[in-house]
Design an enzyme around this catalytic site. Structure first.
Site, PDB file in Angstrom:
ATOM      1  N   GLY A   1       0.868  -1.180   0.000  1.00 32.28           N
ATOM      2  CA  GLY A   1       0.000   0.000   0.000  1.00 32.28           C
ATOM      3  C   GLY A   1       0.902   1.226   0.000  1.00 32.28           C
ATOM      4  O   GLY A   1       1.613   1.487   0.989  1.00 32.28           O
ATOM      5  N   ALA A   2       0.919   1.932  -1.135  1.00 33.87           N
ATOM      6  CA  ALA A   2       1.771   3.130  -1.231  1.00 33.87           C
ATOM      7  C   ALA A   2       0.918   4.385  -1.138  1.00 33.87           C
ATOM      8  O   ALA A   2       1.239   5.411  -1.727  1.00 33.87           O
ATOM      9  CB  ALA A   2       2.558   3.105  -2.541  1.00 33.87           C
ATOM     10  N   GLY A   3      -0.191   4.282  -0.406  1.00 32.78           N
ATOM     11  CA  GLY A   3      -1.043   5.450  -0.204  1.00 32.78           C
ATOM     12  C   GLY A   3      -0.449   6.336   0.884  1.00 32.78           C
ATOM     13  O   GLY A   3       0.760   6.298   1.150  1.00 32.78           O
TER      14      GLY A   3
ATOM     15  N   ASP B   1      -3.094   5.477  18.915  1.00 31.53           N
ATOM     16  CA  ASP B   1      -4.072   6.031  19.867  1.00 31.53           C
ATOM     17  C   ASP B   1      -3.368   6.562  21.115  1.00 31.53           C
ATOM     18  O   ASP B   1      -3.762   7.589  21.677  1.00 31.53           O
ATOM     19  CB  ASP B   1      -5.110   4.960  20.241  1.00 31.53           C
ATOM     20  CG  ASP B   1      -5.872   4.466  19.009  1.00 31.53           C
ATOM     21  OD1 ASP B   1      -6.027   5.254  18.058  1.00 31.53           O
ATOM     22  OD2 ASP B   1      -6.294   3.292  18.996  1.00 31.53           O
TER      23      ASP B   1
ATOM     24  N   ASP C   1       2.214  -1.496  -4.493  1.00 28.44           N
ATOM     25  CA  ASP C   1       0.824  -1.045  -4.593  1.00 28.44           C
ATOM     26  C   ASP C   1       0.214  -1.637  -5.857  1.00 28.44           C
ATOM     27  O   ASP C   1       0.915  -1.980  -6.810  1.00 28.44           O
ATOM     28  CB  ASP C   1       0.749   0.486  -4.651  1.00 28.44           C
ATOM     29  CG  ASP C   1      -0.624   1.025  -4.253  1.00 28.44           C
ATOM     30  OD1 ASP C   1      -0.743   1.537  -3.107  1.00 28.44           O
ATOM     31  OD2 ASP C   1      -1.567   0.933  -5.056  1.00 28.44           O
TER      32      ASP C   1
ATOM     33  N   ARG D   1      -1.834   9.885  20.361  1.00 24.36           N
ATOM     34  CA  ARG D   1      -2.882  10.926  20.378  1.00 24.36           C
ATOM     35  C   ARG D   1      -3.255  11.277  21.815  1.00 24.36           C
ATOM     36  O   ARG D   1      -3.426  12.457  22.169  1.00 24.36           O
ATOM     37  CB  ARG D   1      -4.106  10.435  19.600  1.00 24.36           C
ATOM     38  CG  ARG D   1      -3.840  10.414  18.104  1.00 24.36           C
ATOM     39  CD  ARG D   1      -5.027   9.909  17.293  1.00 24.36           C
ATOM     40  NE  ARG D   1      -4.742  10.085  15.870  1.00 24.36           N
ATOM     41  CZ  ARG D   1      -5.267   9.343  14.902  1.00 24.36           C
ATOM     42  NH1 ARG D   1      -6.119   8.378  15.181  1.00 24.36           N
ATOM     43  NH2 ARG D   1      -4.960   9.581  13.643  1.00 24.36           N
TER      44      ARG D   1
ATOM     45  N   HIS E   1      -9.433  -0.874  18.469  1.00 28.78           N
ATOM     46  CA  HIS E   1      -9.022   0.372  17.791  1.00 28.78           C
ATOM     47  C   HIS E   1     -10.242   0.967  17.084  1.00 28.78           C
ATOM     48  O   HIS E   1     -10.334   0.986  15.868  1.00 28.78           O
ATOM     49  CB  HIS E   1      -7.900   0.055  16.793  1.00 28.78           C
ATOM     50  CG  HIS E   1      -7.475   1.230  15.965  1.00 28.78           C
ATOM     51  ND1 HIS E   1      -6.961   2.389  16.518  1.00 28.78           N
ATOM     52  CD2 HIS E   1      -7.486   1.431  14.625  1.00 28.78           C
ATOM     53  CE1 HIS E   1      -6.687   3.233  15.547  1.00 28.78           C
ATOM     54  NE2 HIS E   1      -7.001   2.689  14.390  1.00 28.78           N
TER      55      HIS E   1
ATOM     56  N   SER F   1      -4.261  -1.836   8.061  1.00 26.22           N
ATOM     57  CA  SER F   1      -5.557  -1.639   7.394  1.00 26.22           C
ATOM     58  C   SER F   1      -6.711  -1.805   8.385  1.00 26.22           C
ATOM     59  O   SER F   1      -6.679  -2.674   9.252  1.00 26.22           O
ATOM     60  CB  SER F   1      -5.723  -2.662   6.261  1.00 26.22           C
ATOM     61  OG  SER F   1      -4.575  -2.687   5.453  1.00 26.22           O
TER      62      SER F   1
ATOM     63  N   GLY G   1       0.998   4.153   3.950  1.00 29.77           N
ATOM     64  CA  GLY G   1       2.109   3.291   3.518  1.00 29.77           C
ATOM     65  C   GLY G   1       3.339   4.103   3.152  1.00 29.77           C
ATOM     66  O   GLY G   1       4.466   3.793   3.577  1.00 29.77           O
TER      67      GLY G   1
HETATM   68  P1  NAI Z   1      -4.876   5.326   0.781  1.00 34.57           P
HETATM   69  O1  NAI Z   1      -6.121   5.214  -0.001  1.00 34.57           O
HETATM   70  O2  NAI Z   1      -4.100   6.588   0.752  1.00 34.57           O
HETATM   71  O3  NAI Z   1      -3.882   4.133   0.388  1.00 34.57           O
HETATM   72  C1  NAI Z   1      -4.293   2.813   0.272  1.00 34.57           C
HETATM   73  C2  NAI Z   1      -3.484   2.202  -0.853  1.00 34.57           C
HETATM   74  O4  NAI Z   1      -3.756   0.795  -0.895  1.00 34.57           O
HETATM   75  C3  NAI Z   1      -3.837   2.762  -2.236  1.00 34.57           C
HETATM   76  O5  NAI Z   1      -2.670   3.313  -2.852  1.00 34.57           O
HETATM   77  C4  NAI Z   1      -4.352   1.556  -3.001  1.00 34.57           C
HETATM   78  O6  NAI Z   1      -4.025   1.562  -4.383  1.00 34.57           O
HETATM   79  C5  NAI Z   1      -3.662   0.418  -2.259  1.00 34.57           C
HETATM   80  N1  NAI Z   1      -4.304  -0.881  -2.479  1.00 34.57           N
HETATM   81  C6  NAI Z   1      -5.617  -1.178  -2.532  1.00 34.57           C
HETATM   82  N2  NAI Z   1      -5.778  -2.497  -2.756  1.00 34.57           N
HETATM   83  C7  NAI Z   1      -4.548  -3.034  -2.849  1.00 34.57           C
HETATM   84  C8  NAI Z   1      -4.058  -4.344  -3.062  1.00 34.57           C
HETATM   85  N3  NAI Z   1      -4.881  -5.386  -3.230  1.00 34.57           N
HETATM   86  N4  NAI Z   1      -2.725  -4.532  -3.102  1.00 34.57           N
HETATM   87  C9  NAI Z   1      -1.867  -3.489  -2.945  1.00 34.57           C
HETATM   88  N5  NAI Z   1      -2.274  -2.238  -2.732  1.00 34.57           N
HETATM   89  C10 NAI Z   1      -3.594  -2.005  -2.680  1.00 34.57           C
HETATM   90  O7  NAI Z   1      -5.272   4.966   2.312  1.00 34.57           O
HETATM   91  P2  NAI Z   1      -4.420   5.283   3.629  1.00 34.57           P
HETATM   92  O8  NAI Z   1      -4.836   6.576   4.191  1.00 34.57           O
HETATM   93  O9  NAI Z   1      -2.998   5.014   3.347  1.00 34.57           O
HETATM   94  O10 NAI Z   1      -4.987   4.153   4.623  1.00 34.57           O
HETATM   95  C11 NAI Z   1      -4.701   2.803   4.393  1.00 34.57           C
HETATM   96  C12 NAI Z   1      -5.427   1.916   5.399  1.00 34.57           C
HETATM   97  O11 NAI Z   1      -4.894   2.142   6.709  1.00 34.57           O
HETATM   98  C13 NAI Z   1      -6.929   2.203   5.503  1.00 34.57           C
HETATM   99  O12 NAI Z   1      -7.639   0.994   5.688  1.00 34.57           O
HETATM  100  C14 NAI Z   1      -7.024   3.047   6.756  1.00 34.57           C
HETATM  101  O13 NAI Z   1      -8.296   3.004   7.344  1.00 34.57           O
HETATM  102  C15 NAI Z   1      -5.971   2.395   7.616  1.00 34.57           C
HETATM  103  N6  NAI Z   1      -5.462   3.197   8.706  1.00 34.57           N
HETATM  104  C16 NAI Z   1      -5.219   2.535   9.871  1.00 34.57           C
HETATM  105  C17 NAI Z   1      -4.699   3.188  10.958  1.00 34.57           C
HETATM  106  C18 NAI Z   1      -4.441   2.436  12.220  1.00 34.57           C
HETATM  107  O14 NAI Z   1      -4.184   3.058  13.255  1.00 34.57           O
HETATM  108  N7  NAI Z   1      -4.476   1.122  12.209  1.00 34.57           N
HETATM  109  C19 NAI Z   1      -4.419   4.643  10.902  1.00 34.57           C
HETATM  110  C20 NAI Z   1      -4.673   5.228   9.603  1.00 34.57           C
HETATM  111  C21 NAI Z   1      -5.185   4.519   8.557  1.00 34.57           C
END
Ligand code: NAI
Length: 308
Positions: free
Chosen positions: A7-9, A148, A32, A151, A175, A119, A12
């Site tokens: 996940g390079a969002g 958490d 990603d 925060r 969480h 995730s 990631g």
């Molecule tokens: P984002 O939308 O910026 O990045 C997610 C990335 O996953 C996207 O680049 C997407 O193309 C990629 N992706 C989707 N399906 C995929 C697959 N099958 N294989 C490889 N890559 C794939 O989202 P963000 O903000 O980075 O959040 C990611 C996850 O982390 C979300 O589920 C979010 O809710 C969770 N999260 C969890 C936290 C925690 O404390 N555990 C804190 C912040 C976010």
């Protein structure tokens, strides 16, 4: 040492950035599903090496798991984030499919990896990754309590007008906005209970703000946060890689600890080279025990949705 971040969002890429700056590995693979994104962000990050003087090489990959081969630690951040008004729980359907397939692919090429699940809904995704992979439980760590707790410490520091570095405190339980348990009774300002510095009603407000800390940011930004999530994840990776034995609240499989079984939830664990090495059993008050049991019930209900 080789580390992969799937996940390079937002989260990631921030995690990867923190990892390479700290030189936690020789190579970091960022993978990603979106064509070119991981390659582009890796190259962008590598161009900071000449400015910041680190030697870890980031390598991008569009879904080519062969590049992840032989990873020691893998972080899973792939999946949808929340939008304003959404709960983490609403992400379960789509993210379960993603986390399952990513875990399978990762273990095919790195059967000995320690996996850090980010995730959401994270406790359920951690449970799913463990259940589907069947690898030893100590090798699967859910990241939630680390964030958490950061925060919680920040809100305490803001209220007390002191540095967050001087605050110690933990958030355990699920969480989720209603399932996490900020342990106000045990929080300290350099070892002194914070209740000596903050009135009870203010302390309650800090706890309430902590619980909706993620939602507050989602409302402000329009999507979920990444700086603190990325830093919290990298802190866990660092404790594994450098065998630091830090005590961090993480979501791990419980087997009777805290009165729960067959569930992944946030409890303090020692993090070292073997993954989570030991659960620290805190002496909770009756009220805290009741909150933990209630939190477990909610997490269990969410886990049930995996088989619905
Ligand atoms: P984002 O939308 O910026 O990045 C997610 C990335 O996953 C996207 O680049 C997407 O193309 C990629 N992706 C989707 N399906 C995929 C697959 N099958 N294989 C490889 N890559 C794939 O989202 P963000 O903000 O980075 O959040 C990611 C996850 O982390 C979300 O589920 C979010 O809710 C969770 N999260 C969890 C936290 C925690 O404390 N555990 C804190 C912040 C976010």
């Amino acid at each position: 040492m080789k580390i992969t971040v799937v996940g390079a969002g937002a989260v990631g890429a921030t995690t990867a950035d923190n990892i390479i700056r700290r030189e936690l590995a020789e190579e970091l693979v960022l993978l990603d599903i979106k064509e070119g994104v991981a390659e582009g962000k890796s190259l962008d990050m590598y161009q900071t090496a000449a400015l910041l003087n680190f030697n870890t090489k980031p390598v991008g990959s569009t879904n080519d798991y062969e590049k992840t081969k032989g990873s020691d630690v893998v972080v899973i951040t792939s999946g949808l984030p929340r939008k304003p008004g959404m709960t983490r729980e609403e992400l379960i359907g789509i993210n379960a499919g993603i986390v399952k397939s990513v875990t399978d692919n990762i273990l095919k090429y790195s059967p000995k990896a320690i996996i850090v699940v980010v995730s959401n809904p994270m406790d359920t995704m951690t449970y799913l990754a463990l259940r589907e992979s069947g690898i030893p439980k100590k090798r699967i760590i859910g990241m939630g309590g680390a964030l958490d707790s950061a925060r919680f410490k920040t809100y305490l520091a803001l209220e007390m007008n002191v540095s967050p570095n001087d605050i110690h405190g933990m958030v355990i339980g699920g969480h989720g906005d209603t399932t996490m348990i900020p342990l106000t009774r045990l929080a300290t300002y350099n070892g002194i209970p914070v209740s000596r510095f903050i009135a009870a009603d203010k302390l309650d407000k800090v706890a309430a703000d902590t619980m909706v800390g993620g939602a507050t940011l989602t409302k402000l930004i329009g999507t979920s946060a990444w700086y603190a999530p990325g830093a919290a994840t990298a802190m866990i990776v660092e404790s594994i890689v450098r065998n630091q034995k830090r005590i961090v609240p993480c979501s791990v499989m419980l087997n009777g600890e805290y009165g729960q079984k067959d569930i992944c939830m946030g409890v303090p664990v020692v993090i070292g080279k073997g993954g989570w090495e030991k659960i620290i059993n805190l002496r909770l008050s009756d009220a805290e025990k009741a909150s933990f049991a209630k939190s477990a019930e909610a997490v269990r209900n969410m886990n049930a949705a995996l088989d619905a």
